[in-house]
Write a protein that holds these residues in place. Structure first.
Motif, PDB file in Angstrom:
ATOM      1  N   PHE A  29     115.104  86.697 -51.317  1.00 45.21           N
ATOM      2  CA  PHE A  29     115.783  85.833 -50.555  1.00 45.21           C
ATOM      3  C   PHE A  29     114.833  84.870 -49.802  1.00 45.21           C
ATOM      4  N   GLY A  30     113.540  84.581 -50.190  1.00 43.24           N
ATOM      5  CA  GLY A  30     112.972  83.452 -49.671  1.00 43.24           C
ATOM      6  C   GLY A  30     113.333  82.302 -50.157  1.00 43.24           C
ATOM      7  N   ARG A  56     112.142  97.908 -44.395  1.00 42.52           N
ATOM      8  CA  ARG A  56     111.490  97.630 -43.618  1.00 42.52           C
ATOM      9  C   ARG A  56     111.654  96.050 -43.443  1.00 42.52           C
ATOM     10  N   LEU A  57     112.876  95.560 -43.721  1.00 41.38           N
ATOM     11  CA  LEU A  57     113.021  94.277 -43.895  1.00 41.38           C
ATOM     12  C   LEU A  57     113.455  93.648 -42.582  1.00 41.38           C
ATOM     13  N   PRO A  58     112.974  92.305 -42.177  1.00 37.89           N
ATOM     14  CA  PRO A  58     113.903  91.702 -40.889  1.00 37.89           C
ATOM     15  C   PRO A  58     115.276  91.287 -41.025  1.00 37.89           C
ATOM     16  N   GLN A  59     115.829  91.334 -39.971  1.00 32.39           N
ATOM     17  CA  GLN A  59     117.338  91.151 -40.067  1.00 32.39           C
ATOM     18  C   GLN A  59     117.702  89.941 -40.701  1.00 32.39           C
ATOM     19  N   GLU A  60     116.797  88.893 -40.316  1.00 28.20           N
ATOM     20  CA  GLU A  60     117.056  87.629 -41.155  1.00 28.20           C
ATOM     21  C   GLU A  60     117.215  87.568 -42.376  1.00 28.20           C
ATOM     22  N   THR A  61     116.601  88.521 -43.057  1.00 26.85           N
ATOM     23  CA  THR A  61     116.637  88.563 -44.734  1.00 26.85           C
ATOM     24  C   THR A  61     118.075  88.900 -45.003  1.00 26.85           C
ATOM     25  N   TYR A  62     118.585  89.991 -44.389  1.00 27.14           N
ATOM     26  CA  TYR A  62     120.015  90.775 -44.639  1.00 27.14           C
ATOM     27  C   TYR A  62     120.915  89.677 -44.477  1.00 27.14           C
ATOM     28  N   ASP A  63     120.723  88.502 -43.357  1.00 29.60           N
ATOM     29  CA  ASP A  63     121.614  87.679 -43.070  1.00 29.60           C
ATOM     30  C   ASP A  63     121.835  86.594 -44.145  1.00 29.60           C
ATOM     31  N   VAL A  64     120.758  86.202 -44.419  1.00 32.71           N
ATOM     32  CA  VAL A  64     120.942  85.270 -45.631  1.00 32.71           C
ATOM     33  C   VAL A  64     121.211  85.875 -47.158  1.00 32.71           C
ATOM     34  N   MET A  65     121.060  87.224 -47.194  1.00 30.08           N
ATOM     35  CA  MET A  65     121.616  88.020 -48.279  1.00 30.08           C
ATOM     36  C   MET A  65     123.085  88.035 -48.457  1.00 30.08           C
ATOM     37  N   GLU A  66     123.487  88.172 -47.266  1.00 28.68           N
ATOM     38  CA  GLU A  66     124.911  88.191 -46.917  1.00 28.68           C
ATOM     39  C   GLU A  66     125.527  86.650 -47.130  1.00 28.68           C
ATOM     40  N   GLU A  67     124.863  85.741 -46.782  1.00 29.45           N
ATOM     41  CA  GLU A  67     125.518  84.122 -47.040  1.00 29.45           C
ATOM     42  C   GLU A  67     125.190  84.015 -48.254  1.00 29.45           C
ATOM     43  N   VAL A  68     124.194  84.518 -49.154  1.00 26.06           N
ATOM     44  CA  VAL A  68     124.218  84.142 -50.631  1.00 26.06           C
ATOM     45  C   VAL A  68     125.433  84.836 -51.319  1.00 26.06           C
ATOM     46  N   ARG A  69     125.703  86.090 -50.766  1.00 31.19           N
ATOM     47  CA  ARG A  69     126.649  86.847 -51.520  1.00 31.19           C
ATOM     48  C   ARG A  69     128.003  86.067 -51.324  1.00 31.19           C
ATOM     49  N   VAL A 177     121.759  74.881 -49.429  1.00 35.85           N
ATOM     50  CA  VAL A 177     121.460  76.135 -49.729  1.00 35.85           C
ATOM     51  C   VAL A 177     121.308  76.879 -48.812  1.00 35.85           C
ATOM     52  N   PRO A 178     121.905  78.252 -48.678  1.00 38.33           N
ATOM     53  CA  PRO A 178     121.584  79.144 -47.588  1.00 38.33           C
ATOM     54  C   PRO A 178     120.259  79.366 -47.788  1.00 38.33           C
ATOM     55  N   TYR A 179     119.344  79.693 -46.273  1.00 35.69           N
ATOM     56  CA  TYR A 179     118.035  80.126 -46.462  1.00 35.69           C
ATOM     57  C   TYR A 179     117.762  81.116 -45.468  1.00 35.69           C
ATOM     58  N   ASN A 180     116.579  81.774 -45.498  1.00 33.31           N
ATOM     59  CA  ASN A 180     116.226  82.770 -44.194  1.00 33.31           C
ATOM     60  C   ASN A 180     115.675  81.978 -43.109  1.00 33.31           C
ATOM     61  N   ARG A 181     116.351  82.185 -41.919  1.00 32.88           N
ATOM     62  CA  ARG A 181     116.034  81.359 -40.631  1.00 32.88           C
ATOM     63  C   ARG A 181     114.760  81.557 -40.220  1.00 32.88           C
ATOM     64  N   LEU A 182     113.966  82.329 -40.570  1.00 33.45           N
ATOM     65  CA  LEU A 182     112.352  82.775 -40.397  1.00 33.45           C
ATOM     66  C   LEU A 182     111.691  81.432 -40.614  1.00 33.45           C
ATOM     67  N   ILE A 185     110.837  78.948 -38.202  1.00 32.79           N
ATOM     68  CA  ILE A 185     110.022  79.240 -37.096  1.00 32.79           C
ATOM     69  C   ILE A 185     108.483  79.575 -37.652  1.00 32.79           C
ATOM     70  N   GLY A 186     108.260  79.141 -38.626  1.00 31.44           N
ATOM     71  CA  GLY A 186     106.768  79.124 -39.185  1.00 31.44           C
ATOM     72  C   GLY A 186     106.374  80.333 -40.243  1.00 31.44           C
ATOM     73  N   TYR A 187     107.468  80.854 -40.905  1.00 36.05           N
ATOM     74  CA  TYR A 187     107.433  81.754 -41.900  1.00 36.05           C
ATOM     75  C   TYR A 187     107.613  81.245 -43.407  1.00 36.05           C
ATOM     76  N   PRO A 188     106.659  80.665 -43.888  1.00 35.22           N
ATOM     77  CA  PRO A 188     106.955  80.347 -45.490  1.00 35.22           C
ATOM     78  C   PRO A 188     107.104  81.407 -46.236  1.00 35.22           C
ATOM     79  N   SER A 189     106.517  82.440 -46.030  1.00 29.58           N
ATOM     80  CA  SER A 189     106.610  83.695 -46.996  1.00 29.58           C
ATOM     81  C   SER A 189     107.229  84.902 -46.259  1.00 29.58           C
TER      82      SER A 189
END
Length: 223
Positions: A29-30, A56-69, A177-182, A185-189
């Motif tokens: 979900f990058g 150990r994933l950040p919450q933002e990854t779960y958020d975009v996963m839910e958006e994509v679903r 397209v939905p994307y990870n909000r990280l 704030i400077g997280y390309p990967s």
């Protein structure tokens, strides 16, 4: 077939036409992965998506996963690491073992990512990834279509291999397209929360992954 001359959309379409339900998109979900999911949806092909949840994933990854679903109406096939393997590892080495050396970090990646990936790929004949050549030195020579000998000789498709970071974001913005909000704030990967930080101006795109290590860095899922 000249795969290198094919566009990303052509490669996604070819993969699912050629392999059907025996192919799947691997997604962390990058930015690159959500682009590929959007492409498959717009092409109208029947497609599968799987992800590895390391625990150990950040919450933002779960958020975009839910958006994509919700946006694409898909079920994401989630694979977790083996519970007993994780319990044994943490009891023996502690929860932050990855900071104590390259070998321990790779061991953690193997337990939490590589081993679940092996289960996810079992029974597949092809998988699609978001790898790009300009992500890092270790990825400069990837082909758009490769034979993945590590996983039994299945086909590995990298439709965005020749895309730039700017091309990825042009697509995301143009298609909403939905994307990870990280990413904002400077997280390309983005990987596991304790192993990922924002990059500093001028740093490579993957400098925020396992930033305490000096050598070429991969988790083992691809190399």
């Amino acid at each position: 077939m000249d795969f290198e001359s094919m566009s990303a959309e052509q490669l996604v379409r070819w993969t699912f036409q050629e392999f059907g339900e025996e192919a799947a998109i691997a997604s962390s979900f990058g930015a690159e992965d959500v682009v590929i999911i959007d492409m498959a949806y717009r092409l109208g092909v029947k497609f599968r998506v799987f992800t590895i949840d390391t625990g150990r994933l950040p919450q933002e990854t779960y958020d975009v996963m839910e958006e994509v679903r919700n946006k694409y109406g898909i079920n994401v096939e989630v694979y977790f690491p083996d519970r007993e393997r994780v319990e044994e590892m943490v009891r023996r080495f502690g929860p932050n073992l990855f900071y104590r050396g390259v070998e321990l970090r790779r061991f953690c990646c193997r337990v939490r990512k590589v081993e679940p990936l092996g289960r996810a790929l079992k029974g597949l004949k092809a998988w699609i990834t978001g790898l790009r050549r300009d992500q890092s030195e270790t990825r400069e020579s990837i082909g758009k279509v490769e034979v993945d000998n590590t996983h039994g000789g299945i086909t590995k498709v990298n439709p965005l291999a020749d895309w730039t970071w700017d091309m990825v974001w042009s697509y995301i913005r143009a298609k909403s397209v939905p994307y990870n909000r990280l990413h904002d704030i400077g997280y390309p990967s983005i990987g596991c929360a304790p192993c990922t930080r924002a990059v500093k101006p001028g740093e490579p795109l993957r400098a925020g992954r396992w930033w305490w290590e000096q050598e070429k860095k991969e988790c083992g899922m691809h190399f």
